[in-house]
Design an enzyme around this catalytic site. Structure first.
Site, PDB file in Angstrom:
ATOM      1  N   LYS A  14       0.845  -1.212   0.000  1.00 56.79           N
ATOM      2  CA  LYS A  14       0.000   0.000   0.000  1.00 56.79           C
ATOM      3  C   LYS A  14       0.878   1.260   0.000  1.00 56.79           C
ATOM      4  CE  LYS A  14      -2.005  -1.139   3.905  1.00 56.79           C
ATOM      5  NZ  LYS A  14      -1.298  -2.412   4.167  1.00 56.79           N
ATOM      6  N   ARG A  89      -9.630   0.891   8.608  1.00 55.84           N
ATOM      7  CA  ARG A  89      -9.186  -0.466   8.932  1.00 55.84           C
ATOM      8  C   ARG A  89     -10.248  -1.241   9.682  1.00 55.84           C
ATOM      9  NH1 ARG A  89      -3.402   0.512   8.869  1.00 55.84           N
ATOM     10  NH2 ARG A  89      -2.320  -1.447   9.192  1.00 55.84           N
ATOM     11  N   ARG A 123      11.736  -5.928   5.104  1.00 58.13           N
ATOM     12  CA  ARG A 123      11.546  -4.498   4.843  1.00 58.13           C
ATOM     13  C   ARG A 123      12.515  -3.659   5.681  1.00 58.13           C
ATOM     14  NH1 ARG A 123       5.753  -1.834   5.520  1.00 58.13           N
ATOM     15  NH2 ARG A 123       5.859  -2.874   7.542  1.00 58.13           N
ATOM     16  N   ARG A 153      11.336  -1.892  11.120  1.00 59.30           N
ATOM     17  CA  ARG A 153      10.260  -1.383  11.978  1.00 59.30           C
ATOM     18  C   ARG A 153      10.062  -2.306  13.166  1.00 59.30           C
ATOM     19  NH1 ARG A 153       5.182   0.263   8.230  1.00 59.30           N
ATOM     20  NH2 ARG A 153       4.099  -0.988   9.782  1.00 59.30           N
ATOM     21  N   ARG A 164      -0.399  -9.086  13.359  1.00 54.60           N
ATOM     22  CA  ARG A 164      -0.947  -8.067  12.443  1.00 54.60           C
ATOM     23  C   ARG A 164      -1.794  -8.730  11.354  1.00 54.60           C
ATOM     24  NH1 ARG A 164       4.266  -5.293  10.546  1.00 54.60           N
ATOM     25  NH2 ARG A 164       2.926  -4.067   9.175  1.00 54.60           N
TER      26      ARG A 164
HETATM   27  P1  AP5 Z   1       4.923  -1.677   1.894  1.00 55.60           P
HETATM   28  O1  AP5 Z   1       4.629  -0.828   0.709  1.00 55.60           O
HETATM   29  O2  AP5 Z   1       5.668  -1.071   3.040  1.00 55.60           O
HETATM   30  O3  AP5 Z   1       3.577  -2.417   2.368  1.00 55.60           O
HETATM   31  P2  AP5 Z   1       2.324  -1.847   3.163  1.00 55.60           P
HETATM   32  O4  AP5 Z   1       1.109  -2.512   2.610  1.00 55.60           O
HETATM   33  O5  AP5 Z   1       2.342  -0.347   3.175  1.00 55.60           O
HETATM   34  O6  AP5 Z   1       2.643  -2.468   4.567  1.00 55.60           O
HETATM   35  P3  AP5 Z   1       2.571  -1.860   6.048  1.00 55.60           P
HETATM   36  O7  AP5 Z   1       3.237  -2.852   6.929  1.00 55.60           O
HETATM   37  O8  AP5 Z   1       3.092  -0.456   6.096  1.00 55.60           O
HETATM   38  O9  AP5 Z   1       1.068  -1.880   6.266  1.00 55.60           O
HETATM   39  P4  AP5 Z   1       0.380  -1.911   7.597  1.00 55.60           P
HETATM   40  O10 AP5 Z   1      -0.992  -1.659   7.127  1.00 55.60           O
HETATM   41  O11 AP5 Z   1       0.547  -3.104   8.442  1.00 55.60           O
HETATM   42  O12 AP5 Z   1       1.163  -0.797   8.443  1.00 55.60           O
HETATM   43  P5  AP5 Z   1       0.795   0.688   8.813  1.00 55.60           P
HETATM   44  O13 AP5 Z   1       2.024   1.462   8.822  1.00 55.60           O
HETATM   45  O14 AP5 Z   1      -0.382   1.179   8.029  1.00 55.60           O
HETATM   46  O15 AP5 Z   1       5.729  -2.972   1.364  1.00 55.60           O
HETATM   47  C1  AP5 Z   1       6.186  -3.952   2.279  1.00 55.60           C
HETATM   48  C2  AP5 Z   1       7.537  -4.516   1.782  1.00 55.60           C
HETATM   49  O16 AP5 Z   1       7.331  -5.206   0.546  1.00 55.60           O
HETATM   50  C3  AP5 Z   1       8.590  -3.445   1.481  1.00 55.60           C
HETATM   51  O17 AP5 Z   1       9.850  -3.943   1.844  1.00 55.60           O
HETATM   52  C4  AP5 Z   1       8.498  -3.238  -0.030  1.00 55.60           C
HETATM   53  O18 AP5 Z   1       9.737  -2.829  -0.575  1.00 55.60           O
HETATM   54  C5  AP5 Z   1       8.102  -4.635  -0.506  1.00 55.60           C
HETATM   55  N1  AP5 Z   1       7.227  -4.617  -1.679  1.00 55.60           N
HETATM   56  C6  AP5 Z   1       6.205  -3.743  -1.929  1.00 55.60           C
HETATM   57  N2  AP5 Z   1       5.608  -4.045  -3.096  1.00 55.60           N
HETATM   58  C7  AP5 Z   1       6.244  -5.159  -3.571  1.00 55.60           C
HETATM   59  C8  AP5 Z   1       6.076  -5.957  -4.751  1.00 55.60           C
HETATM   60  N3  AP5 Z   1       5.110  -5.694  -5.654  1.00 55.60           N
HETATM   61  N4  AP5 Z   1       6.897  -7.005  -4.915  1.00 55.60           N
HETATM   62  C9  AP5 Z   1       7.877  -7.304  -4.012  1.00 55.60           C
HETATM   63  N5  AP5 Z   1       8.090  -6.576  -2.884  1.00 55.60           N
HETATM   64  C10 AP5 Z   1       7.290  -5.510  -2.672  1.00 55.60           C
HETATM   65  O19 AP5 Z   1       0.255   0.473  10.320  1.00 55.60           O
HETATM   66  C11 AP5 Z   1       1.124   0.116  11.355  1.00 55.60           C
HETATM   67  C12 AP5 Z   1       0.350   0.071  12.665  1.00 55.60           C
HETATM   68  O20 AP5 Z   1      -0.228   1.367  12.935  1.00 55.60           O
HETATM   69  C13 AP5 Z   1      -0.858  -0.886  12.702  1.00 55.60           C
HETATM   70  O21 AP5 Z   1      -0.479  -2.207  13.019  1.00 55.60           O
HETATM   71  C14 AP5 Z   1      -1.716  -0.228  13.782  1.00 55.60           C
HETATM   72  O22 AP5 Z   1      -1.222  -0.527  15.067  1.00 55.60           O
HETATM   73  C15 AP5 Z   1      -1.509   1.265  13.533  1.00 55.60           C
HETATM   74  N6  AP5 Z   1      -2.509   1.810  12.601  1.00 55.60           N
HETATM   75  C16 AP5 Z   1      -2.276   2.366  11.378  1.00 55.60           C
HETATM   76  N7  AP5 Z   1      -3.419   2.744  10.812  1.00 55.60           N
HETATM   77  C17 AP5 Z   1      -4.417   2.414  11.681  1.00 55.60           C
HETATM   78  C18 AP5 Z   1      -5.839   2.525  11.624  1.00 55.60           C
HETATM   79  N8  AP5 Z   1      -6.479   3.041  10.561  1.00 55.60           N
HETATM   80  N9  AP5 Z   1      -6.537   2.085  12.698  1.00 55.60           N
HETATM   81  C19 AP5 Z   1      -5.931   1.554  13.792  1.00 55.60           C
HETATM   82  N10 AP5 Z   1      -4.581   1.394  13.883  1.00 55.60           N
HETATM   83  C20 AP5 Z   1      -3.834   1.828  12.839  1.00 55.60           C
END
Ligand code: AP5
Length: 210
Positions: A14, A89, A123, A153, A164
């Protein structure tokens, strides 16, 4: 106007895609994960509340996240559209969002669980500029964009990744049906290489073949 939601499990890409789509379409990229991590670094009240939930791989309470997103969407740069990455979410978050704005499309980036674990455990992220990469794509220890040290992270440790994914399946996956029922869901195969996923998203959003 394009008011976009990017859905998908942790590690689906994402953030990677939101950065590219934001640059291509000139829309602000709003990542609740980035906003919460920055609140933790700054030691704000929201950061203090969020830290324990994030470290364990659990969701931060709806009222906290809904509050920061409402505030962000009221800023002038969102008037012509935006990309929400990591929000909503939960169903209550989606309902709260529908009360303040009209979503144009929800882009669901789908990837199988085994690939997600590999992506998340390899990552590396920059604490200064937020750039994200993967050990299989870039072997350096410093950010290729700004030169700061790259780190893993805190929530990318194996046990936390498993939690997660479970939290995603229970709380966030129902949003696929929520947006499908509204006729707003666009599904993209996130298991393809980054450039191809990007082409598929742009193609779907602009109505062009990718
Ligand atoms: P990346 O692009 O970083 O993936 P992502 O989907 O953004 O993953 P996140 O871990 O950031 O999502 P998340 O939803 O768990 O975390 P968030 O920060 O929102 O890609 C991942 C890896 O794959 C990278 O190394 C990249 O290079 C590689 N990659 C990407 N595309 C690829 C491809 N096509 N092929 C191969 N490799 C690829 O949330 C973190 C925490 O915050 C949550 O757990 C929660 O505690 C809190 N939080 C955030 N938002 C909320 C909410 N709305 N409500 C409640 N809690 C929340």
């Amino acid at each position: 106007m394009l008011n976009l939601v990017f859905l998908g499990p942790p590690g689906a890409g994402k953030g990677t895609q939101a950065v590219r789509v934001s640059a291509q379409l000139g829309l602000p990229h709003i990542s609740t994960g980035d906003m919460l991590r920055s609140a933790i670094r700054e030691g704000t009240e929201i950061g203090l509340k969020a830290k324990q939930f994030m470290d364990a791989g659990n969701l931060v309470p709806d009222e906290v996240v809904i509050g920061i997103v409402r505030e962000r969407l009221a800023k002038p740069d969102c008037a012509a559209g935006y990309i929400l990455d990591g929000f909503p979410r939960t169903i209550p978050q989606a309902e709260a969002l529908d009360m303040v704005t009209e979503i144009t499309a929800a882009v669901n980036i789908a990837v199988a669980d085994e690939a997600l674990v590999t992506r998340l455990s390899g990552r590396r992220s920059c604490t200064k500029c937020g750039h994200t990469t993967h050990v299989s794509m870039y072997a350096g220890e410093n950010c290729p964009v700004c030169g700061e040290v790259l780190v893993q992270r805190d929530d990318d440790k194996p046990d936390t990744i498993r939690n997660r994914l479970a939290v995603y399946n229970k709380n966030t996956q129902p949003l696929i049906d929520y947006y499908q029922a509204q006729g707003k869901l666009t599904a993209v195969d996130g298991s393809q290489p980054v450039d191809e996923v990007f082409g598929a998203i742009i193609g779907a959003l602009t109505g062009q073949a990718s």
